[in-house]
Design an enzyme around this catalytic site. Sequence first.
Site, PDB file in Angstrom:
ATOM      1  N   TYR A  78      36.232  54.708  43.081  1.00  0.00           N
ATOM      2  CA  TYR A  78      35.867  53.750  43.073  1.00  0.00           C
ATOM      3  C   TYR A  78      35.878  52.472  44.213  1.00  0.00           C
ATOM      4  O   TYR A  78      35.012  51.834  44.894  1.00  0.00           O
ATOM      5  CB  TYR A  78      37.213  53.456  42.003  1.00  0.00           C
ATOM      6  CG  TYR A  78      37.535  51.266  41.957  1.00  0.00           C
ATOM      7  CD1 TYR A  78      36.770  51.222  40.787  1.00  0.00           C
ATOM      8  CD2 TYR A  78      38.419  51.236  43.152  1.00  0.00           C
ATOM      9  CE1 TYR A  78      36.813  49.504  40.942  1.00  0.00           C
ATOM     10  CE2 TYR A  78      38.631  50.066  42.959  1.00  0.00           C
ATOM     11  CZ  TYR A  78      38.208  48.772  41.535  1.00  0.00           C
ATOM     12  OH  TYR A  78      38.601  47.916  42.158  1.00  0.00           O
ATOM     13  N   GLN A  79      36.790  53.180  45.083  1.00  0.00           N
ATOM     14  CA  GLN A  79      37.669  52.565  46.487  1.00  0.00           C
ATOM     15  C   GLN A  79      36.186  52.954  47.442  1.00  0.00           C
ATOM     16  O   GLN A  79      35.688  51.817  48.317  1.00  0.00           O
ATOM     17  CB  GLN A  79      38.337  53.902  46.853  1.00  0.00           C
ATOM     18  CG  GLN A  79      39.499  54.177  45.905  1.00  0.00           C
ATOM     19  CD  GLN A  79      40.453  52.830  45.681  1.00  0.00           C
ATOM     20  OE1 GLN A  79      40.508  51.686  45.837  1.00  0.00           O
ATOM     21  NE2 GLN A  79      41.247  53.776  45.523  1.00  0.00           N
ATOM     22  N   ASP A 154      50.159  35.704  45.848  1.00  0.00           N
ATOM     23  CA  ASP A 154      48.309  35.561  44.443  1.00  0.00           C
ATOM     24  C   ASP A 154      47.440  34.862  45.218  1.00  0.00           C
ATOM     25  O   ASP A 154      47.182  34.231  46.683  1.00  0.00           O
ATOM     26  CB  ASP A 154      48.857  34.134  43.744  1.00  0.00           C
ATOM     27  CG  ASP A 154      48.033  33.745  43.159  1.00  0.00           C
ATOM     28  OD1 ASP A 154      46.928  34.698  42.804  1.00  0.00           O
ATOM     29  OD2 ASP A 154      48.152  32.736  42.759  1.00  0.00           O
ATOM     30  N   GLY A 155      46.651  35.716  45.761  1.00  0.00           N
ATOM     31  CA  GLY A 155      44.904  35.647  46.140  1.00  0.00           C
ATOM     32  C   GLY A 155      44.404  35.101  46.305  1.00  0.00           C
ATOM     33  O   GLY A 155      43.859  33.934  46.384  1.00  0.00           O
ATOM     34  N   ASP A 173      39.497  43.388  45.164  1.00  0.00           N
ATOM     35  CA  ASP A 173      39.730  45.079  43.912  1.00  0.00           C
ATOM     36  C   ASP A 173      41.487  44.263  43.152  1.00  0.00           C
ATOM     37  O   ASP A 173      42.279  44.902  42.829  1.00  0.00           O
ATOM     38  CB  ASP A 173      40.520  45.332  45.056  1.00  0.00           C
ATOM     39  CG  ASP A 173      40.559  46.868  43.872  1.00  0.00           C
ATOM     40  OD1 ASP A 173      40.269  47.122  43.173  1.00  0.00           O
ATOM     41  OD2 ASP A 173      41.371  47.682  44.756  1.00  0.00           O
ATOM     42  N   SER A 174      40.650  44.095  42.368  1.00  0.00           N
ATOM     43  CA  SER A 174      41.254  43.028  41.285  1.00  0.00           C
ATOM     44  C   SER A 174      41.272  43.973  39.681  1.00  0.00           C
ATOM     45  O   SER A 174      41.308  44.715  40.026  1.00  0.00           O
ATOM     46  CB  SER A 174      40.802  41.907  40.063  1.00  0.00           C
ATOM     47  OG  SER A 174      40.299  42.008  39.863  1.00  0.00           O
ATOM     48  N   SER A 175      42.874  43.754  38.726  1.00  0.00           N
ATOM     49  CA  SER A 175      42.333  44.464  37.748  1.00  0.00           C
ATOM     50  C   SER A 175      42.265  43.389  36.764  1.00  0.00           C
ATOM     51  O   SER A 175      41.080  42.314  37.144  1.00  0.00           O
ATOM     52  CB  SER A 175      44.394  44.451  37.152  1.00  0.00           C
ATOM     53  OG  SER A 175      45.578  43.046  38.149  1.00  0.00           O
ATOM     54  N   ASP A 176      42.207  43.746  35.255  1.00  0.00           N
ATOM     55  CA  ASP A 176      41.281  43.533  34.863  1.00  0.00           C
ATOM     56  C   ASP A 176      42.339  41.612  34.258  1.00  0.00           C
ATOM     57  O   ASP A 176      42.645  41.328  34.697  1.00  0.00           O
ATOM     58  CB  ASP A 176      41.158  43.731  32.966  1.00  0.00           C
ATOM     59  CG  ASP A 176      41.185  45.174  32.826  1.00  0.00           C
ATOM     60  OD1 ASP A 176      39.465  45.485  33.531  1.00  0.00           O
ATOM     61  OD2 ASP A 176      41.794  46.571  32.895  1.00  0.00           O
ATOM     62  N   TYR A 242      38.223  54.753  33.708  1.00  0.00           N
ATOM     63  CA  TYR A 242      37.690  53.548  33.266  1.00  0.00           C
ATOM     64  C   TYR A 242      37.409  54.090  31.765  1.00  0.00           C
ATOM     65  O   TYR A 242      36.407  54.373  31.461  1.00  0.00           O
ATOM     66  CB  TYR A 242      37.495  52.989  33.995  1.00  0.00           C
ATOM     67  CG  TYR A 242      37.552  52.058  35.607  1.00  0.00           C
ATOM     68  CD1 TYR A 242      39.199  52.449  35.333  1.00  0.00           C
ATOM     69  CD2 TYR A 242      37.513  52.042  36.533  1.00  0.00           C
ATOM     70  CE1 TYR A 242      39.882  52.208  36.770  1.00  0.00           C
ATOM     71  CE2 TYR A 242      38.201  51.896  38.004  1.00  0.00           C
ATOM     72  CZ  TYR A 242      39.550  51.860  37.771  1.00  0.00           C
ATOM     73  OH  TYR A 242      39.826  51.196  38.889  1.00  0.00           O
TER      74      TYR A 242
HETATM   75  N1  SAM Z   1      41.986  50.094  43.597  1.00  0.00           N
HETATM   76  C1  SAM Z   1      42.212  50.799  42.133  1.00  0.00           C
HETATM   77  C2  SAM Z   1      41.919  51.203  41.625  1.00  0.00           C
HETATM   78  O1  SAM Z   1      40.895  52.680  42.527  1.00  0.00           O
HETATM   79  O2  SAM Z   1      41.117  51.180  40.708  1.00  0.00           O
HETATM   80  C3  SAM Z   1      42.204  49.316  41.421  1.00  0.00           C
HETATM   81  C4  SAM Z   1      43.446  47.941  40.667  1.00  0.00           C
HETATM   82  S1  SAM Z   1      44.732  48.083  41.804  1.00  0.00           S
HETATM   83  C5  SAM Z   1      45.695  48.473  41.873  1.00  0.00           C
HETATM   84  C6  SAM Z   1      44.705  45.839  41.291  1.00  0.00           C
HETATM   85  C7  SAM Z   1      45.340  44.991  42.149  1.00  0.00           C
HETATM   86  O3  SAM Z   1      44.516  44.006  41.620  1.00  0.00           O
HETATM   87  C8  SAM Z   1      47.146  45.409  41.233  1.00  0.00           C
HETATM   88  O4  SAM Z   1      47.429  45.859  42.482  1.00  0.00           O
HETATM   89  C9  SAM Z   1      47.197  44.371  40.909  1.00  0.00           C
HETATM   90  O5  SAM Z   1      49.091  43.779  41.259  1.00  0.00           O
HETATM   91  C10 SAM Z   1      46.647  43.266  41.404  1.00  0.00           C
HETATM   92  N2  SAM Z   1      47.121  41.198  41.364  1.00  0.00           N
HETATM   93  C11 SAM Z   1      46.114  41.247  40.573  1.00  0.00           C
HETATM   94  N3  SAM Z   1      46.594  40.261  40.616  1.00  0.00           N
HETATM   95  C12 SAM Z   1      46.511  39.335  41.651  1.00  0.00           C
HETATM   96  C13 SAM Z   1      46.432  38.236  42.202  1.00  0.00           C
HETATM   97  N4  SAM Z   1      46.624  36.765  41.631  1.00  0.00           N
HETATM   98  N5  SAM Z   1      46.183  38.352  43.328  1.00  0.00           N
HETATM   99  C14 SAM Z   1      46.857  38.935  44.232  1.00  0.00           C
HETATM  100  N6  SAM Z   1      46.410  40.274  43.908  1.00  0.00           N
HETATM  101  C15 SAM Z   1      46.553  40.744  42.473  1.00  0.00           C
END
Ligand code: SAM
Length: 300
Positions: A78-79, A154-155, A173-176, A242
């Site tokens: 992924y990274q 917040d991004g 690189d966000s979550s769902d 995933y």
């Molecule tokens: N790097 C990971 C991988 O290897 O699959 C992917 C997931 S990464 C941990 C996703 C990050 O996005 C989380 O840490 C989450 O807290 C962050 N996130 C979610 N919503 C966000 C927002 N609105 N602004 C900034 N960061 C956010």
Amino acid sequence: GVVSVEMEGPNISSVISGWFSEISPMWPGEAHSLKVEKILFQGKSDYQNVMVFQSATYGKVLVLDGVIQLTERDECAYQEMITHLPLCSISNPKKILVIGGGDGGVLREVARHSSVDQIDICEIDKMVVDVSKQFFPEVAVGYEDPRVKLHIGDGVAFLKAVPEGTYDAVIVDSSDPIGPAQELFEKPFFKSVSKALRPGGVVCTQAESIWLHMHIIEDIVANCRQIFKGSVNYAWTTVPTYPSGVIGFMLCSTEGAPVDFKHPVSQIDESVRPLKFYNPEIHTAAFSLPTFAKKVIEAK
Ligand code: SAM
């Protein structure tokens, strides 16, 4: 025994009889499971539930709101792809912004590019950063690069305040899109990304799975075609932990010098740390889509 993992949101993942099962309305009717050796951390931040466990076969696992974010064994897939697909598609990237990615893995990969002189990261949840530094040193090593500047926030708000044309590349690189990342999949966010990029700059965003989320992907592609006047492409990689085992990326460029994402223009210096997944052949291959996905994505 039954260890329930406290969940308040829509995801009802659990650890039952020593197996973590990932249950969410985002992939109804299926649940991938990993055998748990030990739960190492459980906490609740202002934004989400955070859990780390030692798995039997994938090393340590980071879980946010019941959803696997990374495992030590397959995080490279992924990274490396989310970072090098955009950065190897332009020459001499200098200023990079990472949204999300609090674990630090994308930072680690961006730092391989010697042309880069500024790496900003905006992660909403400080607990993710702290937990990654404590339990995933091989991932959080990204924070040790002196070019990295961490912003907790917040991004969406961060991007709104970025002066026009600042970055060569933005990596999301966000979550769902259920939970704090929801707005990172919406049109106004893509508009601020495009403003923050220089002409001919590139964005790469996490864009879900072609097996599970074609409707989400369709919307993202349609929005991106309206906003990014350079090129708009979908690429994918395999990540066994995933849901459905694959994850996609949306790669777009702003109007300016054209970017041909399918043909990398630079290579990675592997002398410090060898790559585990990315290479120029897999870069090009990542843009080849199965017929069912190609039909939908190209029609948009
Ligand atoms: N790097 C990971 C991988 O290897 O699959 C992917 C997931 S990464 C941990 C996703 C990050 O996005 C989380 O840490 C989450 O807290 C962050 N996130 C979610 N919503 C966000 C927002 N609105 N602004 C900034 N960061 C956010």
